[in-house]
Write a protein that holds these residues in place. Structure first.
Motif, PDB file in Angstrom:
ATOM      1  N   UNK A 285       0.859  -1.183   0.000  1.00 42.00           N
ATOM      2  CA  UNK A 285       0.000   0.000   0.000  1.00 42.00           C
ATOM      3  C   UNK A 285       0.896   1.233   0.000  1.00 42.00           C
ATOM      4  N   UNK A 286       0.869   1.995  -1.074  1.00 38.28           N
ATOM      5  CA  UNK A 286       1.705   3.180  -1.209  1.00 38.28           C
ATOM      6  C   UNK A 286       0.917   4.420  -0.811  1.00 38.28           C
ATOM      7  N   UNK A 287       1.518   5.248   0.028  1.00 38.57           N
ATOM      8  CA  UNK A 287       0.879   6.470   0.482  1.00 38.57           C
ATOM      9  C   UNK A 287       1.384   7.659  -0.321  1.00 38.57           C
ATOM     10  N   UNK A 288       0.521   8.623  -0.531  1.00 37.78           N
ATOM     11  CA  UNK A 288       0.896   9.827  -1.268  1.00 37.78           C
ATOM     12  C   UNK A 288       1.614  10.806  -0.339  1.00 37.78           C
ATOM     13  N   UNK A 289       2.768  11.281  -0.784  1.00 39.37           N
ATOM     14  CA  UNK A 289       3.450  12.322  -0.029  1.00 39.37           C
ATOM     15  C   UNK A 289       4.074  11.811   1.259  1.00 39.37           C
ATOM     16  N   UNK A 290       4.582  12.765   2.049  1.00 37.89           N
ATOM     17  CA  UNK A 290       5.217  12.470   3.321  1.00 37.89           C
ATOM     18  C   UNK A 290       4.334  12.929   4.471  1.00 37.89           C
ATOM     19  N   UNK A 291       4.644  12.457   5.651  1.00 38.34           N
ATOM     20  CA  UNK A 291       3.930  12.895   6.840  1.00 38.34           C
ATOM     21  C   UNK A 291       4.139  14.389   7.035  1.00 38.34           C
ATOM     22  N   UNK A 292       3.063  15.174   7.137  1.00 35.77           N
ATOM     23  CA  UNK A 292       3.240  16.613   7.344  1.00 35.77           C
ATOM     24  C   UNK A 292       3.793  16.899   8.727  1.00 35.77           C
ATOM     25  N   UNK A 293       4.409  18.049   8.899  1.00 30.57           N
ATOM     26  CA  UNK A 293       4.915  18.449  10.203  1.00 30.57           C
ATOM     27  C   UNK A 293       3.803  18.994  11.070  1.00 30.57           C
ATOM     28  N   UNK A 294       4.039  19.073  12.377  1.00 34.40           N
ATOM     29  CA  UNK A 294       2.995  19.587  13.270  1.00 34.40           C
ATOM     30  C   UNK A 294       2.631  21.039  13.014  1.00 34.40           C
ATOM     31  N   UNK A 295       3.493  21.801  12.356  1.00 36.58           N
ATOM     32  CA  UNK A 295       3.156  23.192  12.034  1.00 36.58           C
ATOM     33  C   UNK A 295       2.136  23.279  10.911  1.00 36.58           C
ATOM     34  N   UNK A 296       2.028  22.199  10.139  1.00 33.94           N
ATOM     35  CA  UNK A 296       1.107  22.199   8.997  1.00 33.94           C
ATOM     36  C   UNK A 296       0.137  21.025   9.104  1.00 33.94           C
ATOM     37  N   UNK A 302      -5.964  13.839  10.711  1.00 28.21           N
ATOM     38  CA  UNK A 302      -4.624  14.261  10.283  1.00 28.21           C
ATOM     39  C   UNK A 302      -4.065  13.391   9.160  1.00 28.21           C
ATOM     40  N   UNK A 303      -4.609  12.191   8.976  1.00 33.41           N
ATOM     41  CA  UNK A 303      -4.097  11.279   7.968  1.00 33.41           C
ATOM     42  C   UNK A 303      -4.826  11.413   6.631  1.00 33.41           C
ATOM     43  N   UNK A 304      -5.900  12.168   6.568  1.00 39.96           N
ATOM     44  CA  UNK A 304      -6.763  12.123   5.388  1.00 39.96           C
ATOM     45  C   UNK A 304      -6.074  12.556   4.080  1.00 39.96           C
ATOM     46  N   UNK A 305      -5.088  13.487   4.067  1.00 38.71           N
ATOM     47  CA  UNK A 305      -4.478  13.833   2.774  1.00 38.71           C
ATOM     48  C   UNK A 305      -3.710  12.671   2.131  1.00 38.71           C
ATOM     49  N   UNK A 306      -3.309  11.670   2.922  1.00 36.17           N
ATOM     50  CA  UNK A 306      -2.537  10.543   2.391  1.00 36.17           C
ATOM     51  C   UNK A 306      -3.340   9.250   2.380  1.00 36.17           C
ATOM     52  N   UNK A 307      -4.542   9.276   2.903  1.00 38.14           N
ATOM     53  CA  UNK A 307      -5.312   8.058   3.118  1.00 38.14           C
ATOM     54  C   UNK A 307      -5.975   7.577   1.823  1.00 38.14           C
ATOM     55  N   UNK A 308      -5.786   6.319   1.423  1.00 39.44           N
ATOM     56  CA  UNK A 308      -6.445   5.803   0.216  1.00 39.44           C
ATOM     57  C   UNK A 308      -7.944   5.595   0.402  1.00 39.44           C
ATOM     58  N   UNK A 310      -9.915   7.848   2.163  1.00 34.22           N
ATOM     59  CA  UNK A 310     -10.449   9.105   2.685  1.00 34.22           C
ATOM     60  C   UNK A 310     -11.823   9.433   2.088  1.00 34.22           C
ATOM     61  N   UNK A 311     -12.710   9.954   2.952  1.00 38.28           N
ATOM     62  CA  UNK A 311     -14.037  10.410   2.548  1.00 38.28           C
ATOM     63  C   UNK A 311     -14.084  11.927   2.711  1.00 38.28           C
ATOM     64  N   UNK A 312     -15.044  12.600   2.067  1.00 37.86           N
ATOM     65  CA  UNK A 312     -15.122  14.061   2.198  1.00 37.86           C
ATOM     66  C   UNK A 312     -15.213  14.524   3.650  1.00 37.86           C
ATOM     67  N   UNK A 313     -15.880  13.735   4.485  1.00 39.43           N
ATOM     68  CA  UNK A 313     -16.061  14.120   5.877  1.00 39.43           C
ATOM     69  C   UNK A 313     -14.764  14.075   6.680  1.00 39.43           C
TER      70      UNK A 313
END
Length: 342
Positions: A285-296, A302-308, A310-313
């Protein structure tokens, strides 16, 4: 066994809780770019809650930068961040104690560090380092301290001839054994192991891991085992907690979590573990991008930008750590299972 050694905890079979964290947060103050702007809090550990039972090993895994080490240090009040939330050790609220009140408890809570060389004072011999621990905490001094140090060396599998040697004279595995002896010197109940084998060769890793398991069996020790090697964590842990961007997203018994990973992040982590079976293949399972930092940190989950999955909610609601349906010991933080419906 030598007289100084830790008394086994015969009550550990009763699943006695030794440590509990509730809503634990750790903030570091970051200076802003503007000259007159006040520092901004950077939240590295965000609302972590878990419990640790006497005699067990709780593995803590996650990508680098997720807050594992910061969490371990915060439990022992070793970090420089601002800690909030509640930490209880054997029913005593550590957050409410002053430094003077906490000092006697420090003997019962020790830490093993990742770098076996950097954690040792190069100007002191092994005997001086271990004797200093006993002297500072008024456990022993003089001939009694030397005897206890020799007994510690016996326990961790080192020769008593090493008493007068300096850290640079040892291999990495021997240095980590010295670190273990230092952690054991005050007869602790809890040891936080911060990636204790990641700097060692694979063959030496197995020796140190087996030594830790033997010491736990003999003395009823409790470990919080922080690591990024999922195979090592599976071997040594009774339960495993998965951390992502300062939060625990899944926690379960080790065999349950490895057999039935539920959170999409846990599934991705375990898919990267090589199979021991020759020729065996499994889907990565390949994830998109890297783990964001706590500043961003993203909004919502918190995982939804990389989650395969992910739902709109997921961008709007932050999930909470909840038990799966019919599995009170398996908790997950994901909107896919919110309300206990798997």
């Amino acid at each position: 066994m030598a007289s100084f050694t830790i008394e086994p905890d015969y009550a550990m079979s009763e699943r006695r809780r030794i440590l509990q964290a509730e809503g634990l947060q750790v903030d570091f103050m970051m200076q802003r770019s503007g000259f007159f702007q006040p520092p901004e809090p950077l939240r590295v550990v965000n609302g972590v809650s878990f419990e640790l039972f006497a005699g067990e090993t709780l593995g803590l895994v996650g990508e680098s930068g997720c807050g594992k080490t910061t969490l371990g240090r915060a439990l022992l009040r070793l970090g420089n961040g601002r800690v909030s939330g509640k930490i209880e050790f054997e029913g005593q609220n550590l957050s409410a104690l002053s430094n003077a009140e906490f000092r006697p408890l420090r003997r019962q809570m020790q830490m093993m560090f990742q770098d076996p060389f950097g954690s040792l004072n190069p100007r002191l011999t092994v005997g001086q380092m271990l004797s200093e621990v006993l002297f500072v905490h008024k456990v022993a001094r003089g001939a009694e301290a030397r005897q206890r140090v020799n007994e510690l060396l016996d326990v961790v599998g080192l020769s008593r001839e090493y008493y007068s040697r300096y850290p640079h004279e040892f291999s990495g595995g021997q240095r980590q054994r010295i670190g273990i002896a230092r952690a054991l010197a005050l007869n602790p109940k809890l040891i936080v192991c911060d990636e204790p084998v990641s700097a060692l060769d694979v063959s030496i890793q197995s020796q140190i891991i087996n030594l830790l398991k033997d010491l736990q069996r003999d003395f009823g020790l409790t470990y919080l085992f922080i690591a990024h090697d999922l195979s090592v964590v599976e071997y040594i842990s009774d339960r495993v907690a998965v951390m992502y961007l300062g939060k625990i997203v899944e926690i379960a018994a080790a065999d349950e979590l490895y057999r039935n990973p539920t959170h999409p992040y846990t599934q991705a982590l375990l898919s990267a573990v090589p199979s021991p079976e020759p020729g065996a293949r499994k889907e990565r399972i390949l994830l998109n991008g890297d783990q964001p930092g706590p500043m961003h940190a993203p909004s919502g989950c918190s995982f939804h930008p990389r989650c395969p999955s992910a739902m709109p909610n997921c961008a709007l609601r932050e999930p909470t750590l909840q038990p799966l349906a019919g599995k009170d010991d398996h908790r997950v933080s994901c909107l896919l299972y919110e309300g206990g419906d798997a």
